[in-house]
Design an enzyme around this catalytic site. Structure first.
Site, PDB file in Angstrom:
ATOM      1  N   GLN A 238       2.271 -27.865  10.439  1.00 26.32           N
ATOM      2  CA  GLN A 238       1.043 -27.120  10.716  1.00 26.32           C
ATOM      3  C   GLN A 238      -0.152 -28.078  10.729  1.00 26.32           C
ATOM      4  OE1 GLN A 238       1.114 -23.791  11.470  1.00 26.32           O
ATOM      5  NE2 GLN A 238      -1.068 -23.865  11.886  1.00 26.32           N
TER       6      GLN A 238
ATOM      7  N   ASP B 285       6.872 -27.125  18.755  1.00 30.40           N
ATOM      8  CA  ASP B 285       5.442 -27.058  19.109  1.00 30.40           C
ATOM      9  C   ASP B 285       5.185 -27.713  20.473  1.00 30.40           C
ATOM     10  OD1 ASP B 285       3.676 -25.737  17.423  1.00 30.40           O
ATOM     11  OD2 ASP B 285       3.524 -27.410  15.999  1.00 30.40           O
TER      12      ASP B 285
ATOM     13  N   LYS C 186       4.470 -16.905  10.615  1.00 29.53           N
ATOM     14  CA  LYS C 186       5.626 -17.493  11.314  1.00 29.53           C
ATOM     15  C   LYS C 186       6.915 -17.162  10.556  1.00 29.53           C
ATOM     16  CE  LYS C 186       2.722 -20.992  13.437  1.00 29.53           C
ATOM     17  NZ  LYS C 186       2.129 -22.329  13.443  1.00 29.53           N
TER      18      LYS C 186
HETATM   19  N1  GUN Z   1      -2.834 -25.511  14.373  1.00 26.55           N
HETATM   20  C1  GUN Z   1      -3.450 -24.736  15.288  1.00 26.55           C
HETATM   21  N2  GUN Z   1      -2.600 -24.378  16.262  1.00 26.55           N
HETATM   22  C2  GUN Z   1      -1.413 -24.924  15.957  1.00 26.55           C
HETATM   23  C3  GUN Z   1      -0.125 -24.907  16.583  1.00 26.55           C
HETATM   24  O1  GUN Z   1       0.094 -24.309  17.642  1.00 26.55           O
HETATM   25  N3  GUN Z   1       0.842 -25.599  15.947  1.00 26.55           N
HETATM   26  C4  GUN Z   1       0.624 -26.290  14.793  1.00 26.55           C
HETATM   27  N4  GUN Z   1       1.628 -26.959  14.274  1.00 26.55           N
HETATM   28  N5  GUN Z   1      -0.542 -26.327  14.198  1.00 26.55           N
HETATM   29  C5  GUN Z   1      -1.560 -25.639  14.779  1.00 26.55           C
END
Ligand code: GUN
Length: 298
Positions: free
Chosen positions: A97, A120, A53
């Site tokens: 995350q 998100d 990211k």
């Molecule tokens: N863990 C797995 N997929 C995601 C996601 O799309 N966002 C976040 N924050 N954590 C994740």
């Protein structure tokens, strides 16, 4: 007949091309879109996602701030970090995350995120707005699947979409999105999950089958209608002694067999995968645009 491959790398390149102009327009006004990413603990998969990211932000000329906290971080320490990011004007959007360590209440942390920075789209207010068809943000992975359908020219209106899996991150929002009165949606949606009796009797009826159940090779050829479109959201690491890492990434679909029956299919890796970060970048740029508009109106 071998299915057409729908590749996230190609679709995401098209979207990144469009984003570049929006980022340049913001920069002309002195605004650099900024994304915050918070990682708690040392889960290797999460570390990889967080790194990717940050790297993508850099490639696009965006700002990124990665906050790495130890596994022992308390809930109140994490909430303090969320508060700090909520109040940081240079960070237009941020995410925590997942998964978080067991001693932290994940939903309580999500609830503390300022909804206007929730790139998100996990905050209940954004989930609700998406459900009623008035979204600021769309959840990244389901939005990525939808963009792949739209940009591959796959008709969704009136089609039977079967979603396999009911997670908050993929299955539930995916189903909600496909039933909306909207472009790339207007579908008739069925959701099946681990407690559904005779899953195959539903999946065989799907014009578009979207699979996010987290089980390697779960969807076999006999579970798919001839000519169906198959979108595989699975990311399963299975043992493979021929690989240096000792594992190999596979989806939830038996790709080799199903591709001979489907009309279009996403491979794993290279299918839906690259779309998640792409749609996160779209949300971050949108968050920066919203913040800028608000500033101009003050
Ligand atoms: N863990 C797995 N997929 C995601 C996601 O799309 N966002 C976040 N924050 N954590 C994740």
């Amino acid at each position: 007949m071998t299915a057409e491959l729908i590749l996230g790398k190609e679709v995401s390149q098209e979207i990144y091309g469009e984003l570049e102009a929006r980022i340049a327009a913001l920069k002309e006004k002195g605004v650099t879109p900024g994304l915050g990413v918070v990682l708690v603990g040392e889960d290797p998969a999460s570390q990889t996602y967080v790194r990717m990211k940050g790297k993508k932000c850099e490639e696009l000329g965006m700002r990124s701030e990665t906050v790495i906290l130890p596994e022992s971080t308390t809930q109140s320490e994490l909430l303090a970090k969320v508060d700090e990011l909520n109040n940081n004007p240079g960070i237009h959007g941020f995410l925590i995350q997942l998964p978080l360590p067991d001693h932290i209440d994940e939903q309580a942390v999500i609830n503390a995120i300022d909804p206007s920075k929730d790139v998100d789209c996990f905050h209940p207010s954004n989930v609700g707005r998406m459900l009623i068809g008035d979204p600021d943000f769309m959840p990244a992975t389901p939005a990525g699947v939808q963009q792949m359908l739209i940009r591959s020219g796959i008709e969704t209106e009136g089609k039977h979409v079967v979603v396999v899996g009911r997670s908050n991150i993929v299955g539930k929002p995916m189903a909600a999105m496909m039933m909306q009165k909207a472009k790339g949606a207007d579908s008739t949606v069925t959701v099946v999950h681990s407690r559904t009796k005779d899953i195959a009797s539903y999946t065989r009826e799907a014009d578009i089958l979207i699979v996010a159940i987290g089980k390697a090779g779960f969807i076999t050829e006999d579970m798919v209608k001839k000519g169906a479109v198959v979108m595989d959201v699975g990311t399963n690491h299975i043992p493979d002694s021929s690989k240096k890492s000792g594992t190999r990434l596979v989806g939830d679909v038996d790709f080799e067999k199903v591709k001979e029956k489907a009309s279009a299919i996403t491979p794993v890796p290279g299918g839906v995968g690259p779309m998640t970060i792409c749609m996160l970048m779209v949300n971050t740029v949108h968050a920066a645009e919203m913040a800028d508009k608000k500033r101009c109106n003050q």
